[in-house]
Scaffold this motif. Structure first.
Motif, short mmCIF file in Angstrom:
data_model
loop_
_atom_site.label_atom_id
_atom_site.label_comp_id
_atom_site.label_asym_id
_atom_site.label_seq_id
_atom_site.Cartn_x
_atom_site.Cartn_y
_atom_site.Cartn_z
N ASN A 277 -21.07 5.98 18.57
CA ASN A 277 -20.22 7.16 18.73
C ASN A 277 -21.09 8.35 19.10
N LEU A 278 -20.65 9.09 20.11
CA LEU A 278 -21.43 10.20 20.63
C LEU A 278 -20.82 11.57 20.31
N HIS A 279 -19.84 11.62 19.42
CA HIS A 279 -19.20 12.92 19.15
C HIS A 279 -18.75 12.95 17.69
N THR A 280 -19.55 13.58 16.85
CA THR A 280 -19.24 13.73 15.43
C THR A 280 -19.75 15.09 14.95
N HIS A 281 -19.29 15.49 13.76
CA HIS A 281 -19.68 16.80 13.21
C HIS A 281 -20.02 16.68 11.73
N SER A 282 -20.82 17.62 11.27
CA SER A 282 -21.24 17.64 9.87
C SER A 282 -21.20 19.08 9.37
N LEU A 283 -21.70 19.30 8.17
CA LEU A 283 -21.75 20.64 7.60
C LEU A 283 -22.70 21.57 8.35
N TRP A 284 -23.46 21.02 9.29
CA TRP A 284 -24.26 21.90 10.15
C TRP A 284 -23.36 22.77 11.02
N VAL B 241 -14.50 8.36 21.85
CA VAL B 241 -15.24 9.03 20.78
C VAL B 241 -14.30 9.33 19.61
N ASP B 242 -14.90 9.67 18.48
CA ASP B 242 -14.15 10.11 17.30
C ASP B 242 -13.86 11.60 17.32
N ASP B 243 -14.93 12.41 17.59
CA ASP B 243 -14.85 13.86 17.36
C ASP B 243 -14.47 14.10 15.90
N SER B 244 -15.13 13.37 15.01
CA SER B 244 -14.77 13.40 13.60
C SER B 244 -15.28 14.66 12.90
N HIS B 245 -14.42 15.20 12.04
CA HIS B 245 -14.74 16.36 11.21
C HIS B 245 -14.45 16.10 9.74
N HIS B 246 -13.48 15.22 9.47
CA HIS B 246 -12.95 15.04 8.11
C HIS B 246 -13.30 13.65 7.60
N TYR B 247 -14.04 13.59 6.49
CA TYR B 247 -14.55 12.33 5.97
C TYR B 247 -14.03 11.99 4.58
N PHE C 154 -25.45 2.98 16.72
CA PHE C 154 -26.04 4.27 17.04
C PHE C 154 -25.02 5.38 16.83
N LEU C 155 -25.54 6.57 16.58
CA LEU C 155 -24.69 7.72 16.29
C LEU C 155 -25.37 8.99 16.76
N ALA C 156 -24.58 9.87 17.36
CA ALA C 156 -25.04 11.22 17.72
C ALA C 156 -24.16 12.21 16.96
N ILE C 157 -24.76 12.98 16.07
CA ILE C 157 -24.02 14.04 15.38
C ILE C 157 -24.17 15.30 16.22
N SER C 158 -23.05 15.74 16.78
CA SER C 158 -23.06 16.77 17.83
C SER C 158 -22.44 18.06 17.29
N ASP C 159 -23.20 18.78 16.49
CA ASP C 159 -22.66 20.01 15.93
C ASP C 159 -22.65 21.13 16.97
N HIS C 160 -21.76 22.08 16.75
CA HIS C 160 -21.50 23.13 17.74
C HIS C 160 -22.69 24.09 17.89
N ASN C 161 -23.22 24.13 19.12
CA ASN C 161 -24.23 25.13 19.51
C ASN C 161 -25.45 25.14 18.60
N ARG C 162 -25.79 23.98 18.09
CA ARG C 162 -27.02 23.90 17.31
C ARG C 162 -27.52 22.46 17.28
N LEU C 163 -28.83 22.33 17.18
CA LEU C 163 -29.45 21.06 16.88
C LEU C 163 -29.80 21.06 15.40
N GLN C 164 -29.84 19.91 14.79
CA GLN C 164 -30.16 19.83 13.37
C GLN C 164 -31.67 19.95 13.20
N GLN C 165 -32.12 21.17 13.34
CA GLN C 165 -33.55 21.48 13.27
C GLN C 165 -33.78 22.70 12.40
N GLY C 166 -34.96 22.74 11.79
CA GLY C 166 -35.35 23.93 11.05
C GLY C 166 -34.76 24.00 9.64
#
Length: 461
Positions: free
Chosen positions: A49-56, A295-301, A77-89
């Protein structure tokens, strides 16, 4: 139709790719026939899945918990694709007091959600602190948490960003203010891409794609952009999508509760858009085909139901030699994958003049495959779809309805082993497999499990 010239960046990319040997087919930039599917030998199917979201950003669970769910459900494989940010820092998530919404107690990241996180990964991993009399939880960056979950050949985390922007057009004496969302995922980036601005979706999309491909040239890292949910708030039309240069992928199926895959009386569904895009790109614009993603475009788990954007609704199956970002990107750019909302294909052959499928049958489930495409002598006319009666002052661009020749059903075949052989006058043919099995945790009422292959393009001899 509005024309968009080949950008200077895209032109420069052609020469740069040739000189650098960067792994990206010419189809992705300049047009031409897609590469045939890679042979099954030395390759295997990987689910992802190439479209998911987390608390980021706006998901409701910690990224490790999200990734752990997908791994336990058999994804590779999974890509967590949060809005306008990479999970860095360094990033700390504030735990605010609970609130009540629609009769439910809500505390993003806290309460039972935090308890489950602590139970799964332990207090030595979960970092808590008190700051200004408020509790905060550290959001772990991908570079740190991927080691908890990744396994060679079994599970891979791929960096991603949902580049989230919009187009806006000011009000004039003859037209209302207009605008809409433009969301584009960038898969496997090294650096953050900032949102573009513009007064139409085409301009915003092209500038974003150019920035993504320029990063690919600069870094040598395989990556690609894909256009998200064009019918979300009706922000993107088929006519805009079909003119893009350097864009090879868009979401034909998205499991989000509000993206309107099926369209409505005044808007095309995403499959109708796909056929219009394929037809005009191949016959008129002389551009390569676009491939369709699921894709899922998942937000709610934590609450699974219609109306929530849950995981497990849509995915892709990629046939690749290795479970690496490089191998997956190469296979996808060759079109060696399919999209699914539940149906599994054990074989897909897109080669020569034949599109053939083998479907993994489930007991008691029947399957119908529609071979869909457009012939070379199609009627090219189209008309603007008027808004429903009583609806005026639309703030997004109208859709166009194409003739019945665009995206017609060439054949409809029952069974689990099906084949379509080109007759010679097709521009392309794609397959949609429709099962009789109701989709568990559907995004809309009455949904059944399906699969979508990539188009086989007819190359004249």
């Amino acid at each position: 139709m509005m024309k968009f010239p080949l950008s200077a960046v895209t032109c420069a990319l052609r020469s740069a790719f040739l000189c650098m040997g960067v792994l990206i087919p010419a189809i992705a930039l300049l047009g031409g026939e897609a590469n045939p599917a890679a042979p099954a030998t030395e390759s295997r199917w990987f689910k992802g899945n190439l479209h998911t979201h987390s608390l980021w950003s706006d998901g409701d669970d910690y990224p490790e918990m999200v990734a752990d769910w997908y791994k336990r459900e058999g994804y590779h494989f999974l890509a967590i694709s949060d809005h306008n940010r990479l999970q860095q820092g360094e990033r700390w998530f504030p735990l605010r007091p609970p609130t009540v919404s629609s009769g439910e107690i809500v505390q993003r990241g806290g309460g039972e959600v935090l308890e489950k996180y602590l139970s799964r990964f332990g207090p030595d991993w979960v970092k808590l602190r008190e700051r200004d009399e408020r509790k905060e939880v550290r959001l772990q960056p991908l570079a740190e948490y991927r080691s908890l979950l990744e396994e060679p050949g079994r599970f891979l985390m791929i960096p991603s960003e949902e580049i989230t922007s919009s187009w806006k057009r000011p009000k004039t004496d003859v037209a209302p203010e207009m605008g809409g969302p433009v969301h584009i995922n960038l898969i496997n980036p090294r650096d953050l891409v900032t949102p573009a601005e513009g007064d139409n979706a085409l301009n915003v999309m092209q500038r974003t794609i150019d920035a993504a491909l320029a990063q690919r040239v600069k870094t040598g890292q395989p990556m690609f952009p894909h256009i998200n949910h064009p019918n979300f708030v009706w922000g993107i039309t088929a006519e805009e999508l079909m003119q893009l240069h350097g864009a090879q992928f868009f979401e034909v199926y998205n499991g989000h509760a509000s993206v309107r895959n099926t369209g409505d009386a005044a808007h095309l569904g995403t499959e109708e858009m796909w056929d219009a895009i394929l037809t005009r790109r191949l016959a008129e614009l002389h551009l390569p085909p676009m491939f369709g993603l699921g894709v899922d475009d998942s937000h709610h788990y934590h609450s699974f139901m219609i109306g929530r954007s849950n995981p497990g609704r849509g995915w892709i199956m990629v046939r690749a030699r290795h479970l690496t970002a490089e191998s997956l990107v190469a296979a996808m750019e060759a079109g060696d994958f399919y999209a699914s909302s539940g149906v599994t294909l054990t074989e897909v052959r897109r080669s020569g003049r034949e599109l053939a499928l083998e479907i993994q049958a489930e007991p008691g489930v029947t399957y119908v495959t529609k071979f869909i495409g457009t012939r070379t002598n199609y009627d090219p006319t189209s008309q603007i779809i008027p808004p429903p009666a009583g609806e005026a002052g639309a703030k997004t661009l109208p859709h166009r309805r194409y003739s019945k020749d665009v995206g017609t059903v060439f054949a409809e075949v029952s069974g689990v082993n099906v084949t379509y052989t080109l007759e010679g006058d097709e521009l392309y043919v794609r397959a949609k497999v429709i099962s009789s099995k109701p989709k568990p945790n559907a995004s809309i009422v009455g949904e059944v499990e399906c699969a979508w292959t990539q188009p086989l393009v007819n190359t004249p001899k």
